[in-house]
Write a protein that holds these residues in place. Structure first.
Motif, short mmCIF file in Angstrom:
data_model
loop_
_atom_site.label_atom_id
_atom_site.label_comp_id
_atom_site.label_asym_id
_atom_site.label_seq_id
_atom_site.Cartn_x
_atom_site.Cartn_y
_atom_site.Cartn_z
N ALA A 19 34.68 50.40 47.76
CA ALA A 19 35.25 50.16 46.43
C ALA A 19 34.91 48.75 45.95
CB ALA A 19 36.76 50.37 46.46
N GLN A 20 34.96 47.80 46.86
CA GLN A 20 34.64 46.41 46.53
C GLN A 20 33.17 46.26 46.13
OE1 GLN A 20 34.48 43.52 49.84
NE2 GLN A 20 35.83 42.19 48.64
N ALA A 21 32.28 46.89 46.89
CA ALA A 21 30.85 46.84 46.59
C ALA A 21 30.56 47.50 45.25
CB ALA A 21 30.05 47.51 47.70
N THR A 22 31.20 48.63 45.00
CA THR A 22 31.01 49.35 43.73
C THR A 22 31.46 48.50 42.56
OG1 THR A 22 31.28 51.51 44.81
CG2 THR A 22 31.66 51.41 42.44
N ALA A 23 32.64 47.90 42.68
CA ALA A 23 33.18 47.07 41.60
C ALA A 23 32.29 45.86 41.36
CB ALA A 23 34.60 46.62 41.95
N LEU A 24 31.77 45.27 42.43
CA LEU A 24 30.90 44.10 42.30
C LEU A 24 29.61 44.46 41.56
CD1 LEU A 24 30.48 41.11 42.99
CD2 LEU A 24 29.45 41.83 45.15
N LEU A 25 29.02 45.59 41.91
CA LEU A 25 27.80 46.04 41.24
C LEU A 25 28.05 46.32 39.76
CD1 LEU A 25 26.33 48.44 43.96
CD2 LEU A 25 25.26 46.35 43.13
N LEU A 164 29.97 37.28 49.19
CA LEU A 164 29.72 38.39 48.28
C LEU A 164 28.97 37.92 47.04
CD1 LEU A 164 33.15 40.24 48.52
CD2 LEU A 164 30.95 41.17 49.23
N ILE A 165 29.32 36.73 46.57
CA ILE A 165 28.64 36.13 45.42
C ILE A 165 28.18 34.73 45.82
CG2 ILE A 165 28.83 35.46 42.99
CD1 ILE A 165 31.18 37.40 42.73
N ASP A 166 26.87 34.51 45.80
CA ASP A 166 26.28 33.25 46.23
C ASP A 166 25.81 32.49 44.99
OD1 ASP A 166 24.80 31.18 47.29
OD2 ASP A 166 23.86 32.40 48.84
N THR A 167 26.43 31.35 44.73
CA THR A 167 26.08 30.55 43.55
C THR A 167 25.42 29.23 43.93
OG1 THR A 167 28.30 29.59 43.52
CG2 THR A 167 27.93 31.57 42.19
N LEU A 168 24.94 29.11 45.18
CA LEU A 168 24.35 27.85 45.62
C LEU A 168 23.06 27.51 44.88
CD1 LEU A 168 24.95 27.90 49.49
CD2 LEU A 168 26.08 26.49 47.77
N VAL A 173 22.07 33.53 40.39
CA VAL A 173 23.17 34.00 41.24
C VAL A 173 22.67 35.13 42.13
CG1 VAL A 173 25.46 35.07 41.24
CG2 VAL A 173 24.89 33.35 39.52
N LYS A 174 23.12 35.12 43.37
CA LYS A 174 22.75 36.19 44.31
C LYS A 174 24.01 36.98 44.67
CE LYS A 174 20.05 35.27 47.87
NZ LYS A 174 19.63 34.81 49.22
N PHE A 175 23.95 38.29 44.48
CA PHE A 175 25.06 39.18 44.84
C PHE A 175 24.72 39.90 46.14
CE2 PHE A 175 25.51 38.65 40.27
CZ PHE A 175 26.88 38.47 40.12
N ASN A 176 25.67 39.90 47.06
CA ASN A 176 25.51 40.55 48.37
C ASN A 176 26.64 41.56 48.57
OD1 ASN A 176 23.34 38.59 49.09
ND2 ASN A 176 25.03 37.14 49.18
N PRO A 177 26.57 42.72 47.91
CA PRO A 177 27.69 43.67 47.92
C PRO A 177 28.06 44.20 49.30
CG PRO A 177 26.12 44.20 46.19
CD PRO A 177 25.47 43.18 47.06
N LEU A 178 27.12 44.16 50.25
CA LEU A 178 27.38 44.70 51.59
C LEU A 178 27.66 43.59 52.61
CD1 LEU A 178 24.56 47.43 51.80
CD2 LEU A 178 26.79 47.55 50.67
N ALA A 179 27.97 42.41 52.14
CA ALA A 179 28.12 41.26 53.03
C ALA A 179 29.07 41.53 54.19
CB ALA A 179 28.60 40.03 52.24
N ASN A 180 30.16 42.22 53.93
CA ASN A 180 31.15 42.45 54.99
C ASN A 180 31.08 43.85 55.59
OD1 ASN A 180 32.14 43.82 52.80
ND2 ASN A 180 34.05 42.68 52.62
N TRP A 181 30.02 44.59 55.30
CA TRP A 181 29.85 45.91 55.90
C TRP A 181 29.32 45.78 57.32
CZ3 TRP A 181 28.12 50.75 52.80
CH2 TRP A 181 28.82 50.83 51.60
N THR A 182 29.72 46.70 58.17
CA THR A 182 29.15 46.80 59.51
C THR A 182 27.92 47.71 59.47
OG1 THR A 182 30.44 48.74 60.14
CG2 THR A 182 31.45 46.56 60.52
N TRP A 183 27.14 47.66 60.55
CA TRP A 183 25.99 48.58 60.69
C TRP A 183 26.49 50.02 60.67
CZ3 TRP A 183 21.22 48.68 59.62
CH2 TRP A 183 20.25 49.38 60.34
N GLY A 184 27.63 50.25 61.28
CA GLY A 184 28.22 51.59 61.27
C GLY A 184 28.60 52.03 59.88
N ASP A 185 29.11 51.10 59.04
CA ASP A 185 29.44 51.42 57.65
C ASP A 185 28.20 51.85 56.88
OD1 ASP A 185 32.16 50.73 57.90
OD2 ASP A 185 31.80 48.64 57.34
#
Length: 246
Positions: A19-25, A164-168, A173-185
């Motif tokens: 849900a978090q990844a979907t909302a971010l996208l 999840l959002i990299d503003t460095l 801006v770089k978005f990483n929607p799967l940043a906290n996903w596991t390989w199993g996810d």
């Protein structure tokens, strides 16, 4: 071994992360919509054709987001990866752009350093990456205010703090929607949604890059152990996702 059967194990918080990844996208699409009708969106998905990026490409298509997809075809990809690229192009609702290196630059580099230059030194390997990946990446991102990647914190120590959002980068801006996903996810999503994937994953290639620079890994090895396996762990990035100053 079938990679889905081996890896598809959702974490307890998978639904929340999806849900978090979907909302971010969706939010990113809205924030970086085209400035005016008839022009390209100001955001794009970098698709390496690895498992994570195939999940993201599926989400972009399923959610009918106005986000383009691009692939860097380095001239050194495995046949299986090239076949997957053709299937993605044929089946994607959103356009898939392919960026290739400048042919003359490749020819000059190989003539000067040899076709196996990447094994001779880190500097030569990075020079090859510069020609085959970094320069095409610059063209792919030209005019874009944001991009989306499949980076995950679990992938390596160097990526353990991926936000999840990299503003460095002040320019993009770089978005990483799967940043906290596991390989199993990742594989649970692939299984549940019948997402196409690279058959090299079935041969114990969790991370797939150029053919000369990628090998299968053994049980217990680090996720990215098969990338540039002859180098020290701290050097194992091509430049696409290296922070300024590293």
């Amino acid at each position: 071994m079938n990679a889905v059967l081996l890896n598809a194990r959702a974490s307890a918080t998978f639904d929340t992360k999806l849900a978090q990844a979907t909302a971010l996208l969706q939010q990113a699409t809205q924030d970086y919509a085209p400035g005016r009708p008839g022009v390209a969106p100001r955001i794009t998905l970098a698709c390496s054709l690895g498992a994570e990026d195939m999940v993201l490409a599926h989400l972009v298509n399923q959610l009918q987001l106005n986000i383009g997809i691009f692939v860097l075809e380095t001239g050194q990809l495995h046949p299986q990866t090239l076949a997957l690229l053709q299937r993605l192009k044929a089946n994607s609702r959103v356009p898939v752009e392919v960026f290739t290196p400048v042919n003359e630059s490749v020819l000059q580099f190989v003539a000067r350093e040899g076709k196996d230059a990447m094994y001779k030194s880190i500097d030569l390997r990075k020079a090859c990456c510069q020609i085959r990946k970094m320069e095409p990446l610059g063209r792919a991102l030209a005019g874009k205010a944001a991009w989306i990647t499949g980076l995950r914190r679990e992938q390596s120590g160097a990526r353990a703090e991926v936000p999840l959002i990299d503003t460095l980068d002040a320019s993009r801006v770089k978005f990483n929607p799967l940043a906290n996903w596991t390989w199993g996810d990742v594989w649970f999503y692939i299984a549940e949604n019948h997402v196409d994937y690279n058959p090299l994953h079935d041969q114990f290639y969790p991370s797939i890059g150029c053919a000369p620079c990628t090998r299968a890994i053994s049980l217990g090895e680090d996720f990215r152990a098969g990338r540039w396996w002859w180098e020290d762990e701290s050097a194992k990035e091509c430049g696409l996702h290296v922070k300024a100053g590293q």
